[in-house]
Scaffold this active site. Structure first.
Site, mmCIF file in Angstrom:
data_model
loop_
_atom_site.group_PDB
_atom_site.id
_atom_site.type_symbol
_atom_site.label_atom_id
_atom_site.label_comp_id
_atom_site.label_asym_id
_atom_site.label_seq_id
_atom_site.Cartn_x
_atom_site.Cartn_y
_atom_site.Cartn_z
ATOM 1 N N ASP A 87 0.814 -1.219 0.000
ATOM 2 C CA ASP A 87 0.000 0.000 0.000
ATOM 3 C C ASP A 87 0.844 1.265 0.000
ATOM 4 O OD1 ASP A 87 0.974 -0.367 2.556
ATOM 5 O OD2 ASP A 87 -0.952 -0.815 3.458
ATOM 6 N N ASN A 143 -7.189 -2.725 14.517
ATOM 7 C CA ASN A 143 -8.601 -2.999 14.212
ATOM 8 C C ASN A 143 -8.768 -4.192 13.275
ATOM 9 O OD1 ASN A 143 -7.777 -2.016 11.751
ATOM 10 N ND2 ASN A 143 -9.157 -0.260 11.705
ATOM 11 N N GLU A 145 -9.496 -1.818 5.558
ATOM 12 C CA GLU A 145 -10.126 -1.523 6.841
ATOM 13 C C GLU A 145 -11.340 -2.431 7.066
ATOM 14 O OE1 GLU A 145 -8.492 0.194 8.811
ATOM 15 O OE2 GLU A 145 -8.270 2.311 8.298
ATOM 16 N N HIS A 157 -7.079 -4.725 10.386
ATOM 17 C CA HIS A 157 -6.858 -4.519 8.954
ATOM 18 C C HIS A 157 -5.559 -5.178 8.484
ATOM 19 C CE1 HIS A 157 -4.798 -0.317 9.667
ATOM 20 N NE2 HIS A 157 -3.858 -1.184 9.349
HETATM 21 C C1 GLP Z 1 -0.459 0.317 8.711
HETATM 22 C C2 GLP Z 1 -0.132 -0.504 7.420
HETATM 23 C C3 GLP Z 1 -0.236 -1.988 7.655
HETATM 24 C C4 GLP Z 1 0.382 -2.334 8.991
HETATM 25 C C5 GLP Z 1 -0.417 -1.726 10.104
HETATM 26 C C6 GLP Z 1 0.209 -1.893 11.477
HETATM 27 O O1 GLP Z 1 -1.508 1.162 8.631
HETATM 28 N N1 GLP Z 1 -0.865 -0.148 6.270
HETATM 29 O O2 GLP Z 1 0.365 -2.709 6.583
HETATM 30 O O3 GLP Z 1 0.415 -3.729 9.175
HETATM 31 O O4 GLP Z 1 -0.783 -0.400 9.869
HETATM 32 O O5 GLP Z 1 1.237 -0.987 11.688
HETATM 33 P P1 GLP Z 1 2.351 -1.218 12.795
HETATM 34 O O6 GLP Z 1 3.208 -2.337 12.300
HETATM 35 O O7 GLP Z 1 3.124 0.078 12.840
HETATM 36 O O8 GLP Z 1 1.659 -1.541 14.040
#
Ligand code: GLP
Length: 260
Positions: free
Chosen positions: A67, A136, A143, A138
């Protein structure tokens, strides 16, 4: 799903890095699906170490990121393009032409998303997809209530994700509202998935993903339907699992040929 609960982040990332390493040694032009966020940083450090100390060759490896924020130029401090360069690409011998990240500034977003899907297909599909999980539930930026068969497309972030990511941007107002993300269906086509989740903040989402019902309300729960997914957790992220003793027992008692 194979659940692997390890003592801490370091150990989990070492084991996950071994999986990446053995794939790349076996298939030097492997297609890796890459994730951003704080979770995979340690894994990328292990991959860099494998390159520097054990000669792991990324020369023919191809990558597709999950993404990118819509509206952010590639050189923006918080773009995932910049993140990938800083955390991995600049430190291994990967050919930049073989790396793919959605373009946050694409003029025609639907056309760009279709081209991204085509490029994944033309590369032969993703061999190994690295994933984190949002608090959450995702995956990528899919989402809650995302279609479980969705493809790469534009999404609006939830208020919760905007708040979560505000720490990187110096305030909620600075966080883009839209993103381009591989779809849940796109992710599900990867031949192998390695999901990482660490810390107490992820415990509820992890339990819902593994032991809860399959629902678009927890997009990660679709991984219950994936034939080759390994989930690496630290003790904190595993805290809310009902069957953690069983998962540990399974991992400790694997037949020798199945160990990784
Ligand atoms: C982000 C990314 C995800 C990631 C998630 C968790 O928004 N788009 O790919 O897995 O949130 O982030 P973190 O690893 O910083 O907890």
């Amino acid at each position: 799903m194979e659940i692997v609960i390890l003592k801490g982040v370091a150990q989990a990332c070492q084991v996950a890095a071994r999986l990446v390493e053995s794939l790349v040694r076996e298939k030097p032009d492997a297609v890796l699906g890459l994730a951003t966020g704080s979770t995979p940083v340690r894994l990328y450090a292990e991959m860099i170490r494998a390159h520097c100390e054990a000669g792991l060759d990324f020369g023919r490896v191809r990558t597709f990121n999950l993404d990118e924020y819509a509206g952010l130029p590639r050189d923006h401090e918080q773009s995932y393009y910049r993140f990938m360069r800083e955390k991995l690409f600049d430190h291994v011998n990967i050919n930049p032409a073989n790396t793919n990240i959605p373009n946050g500034l694409a003029q025609d977003i639907p056309a760009h998303c279709r081209a991204y899907e085509d490029a994944i297909r033309q590369a032969g599909g993703v061999d190994l997809q690295i994933l984190g999980i949002g608090a959450n539930g995702h995956i990528g930026f899919n989402e809650p209530t995302s279609s479980l068969v969705s493809r790469t497309r534009i999404k609006s972030l939830t208020r919760h994700t905007i708040e979560e990511n505000a720490r990187f941007f110096g305030g909620e107002d600075e966080v883009p509202r839209h993103v381009i993300t591989m779809g849940v269906g796109t992710i599900m086509e990867s031949r192998q998935i390695v999901m990482l989740a660490f810390g107490e903040k992820k415990a509820r989402a992890v339990a819902d993903m593994i032991e809860g019902p399959l629902t678009s309300y927890v997009p990660a729960s679709i991984l219950q339907m994936h034939p080759n997914t390994k989930v690496f957790l630290d003790e904190e992220a595993a805290m809310e699992l009902k069957r953690s003793e069983y998962y540990k027992w399974v991992y400790e008692n694997k037949p020798a040929w199945q160990k990784f």
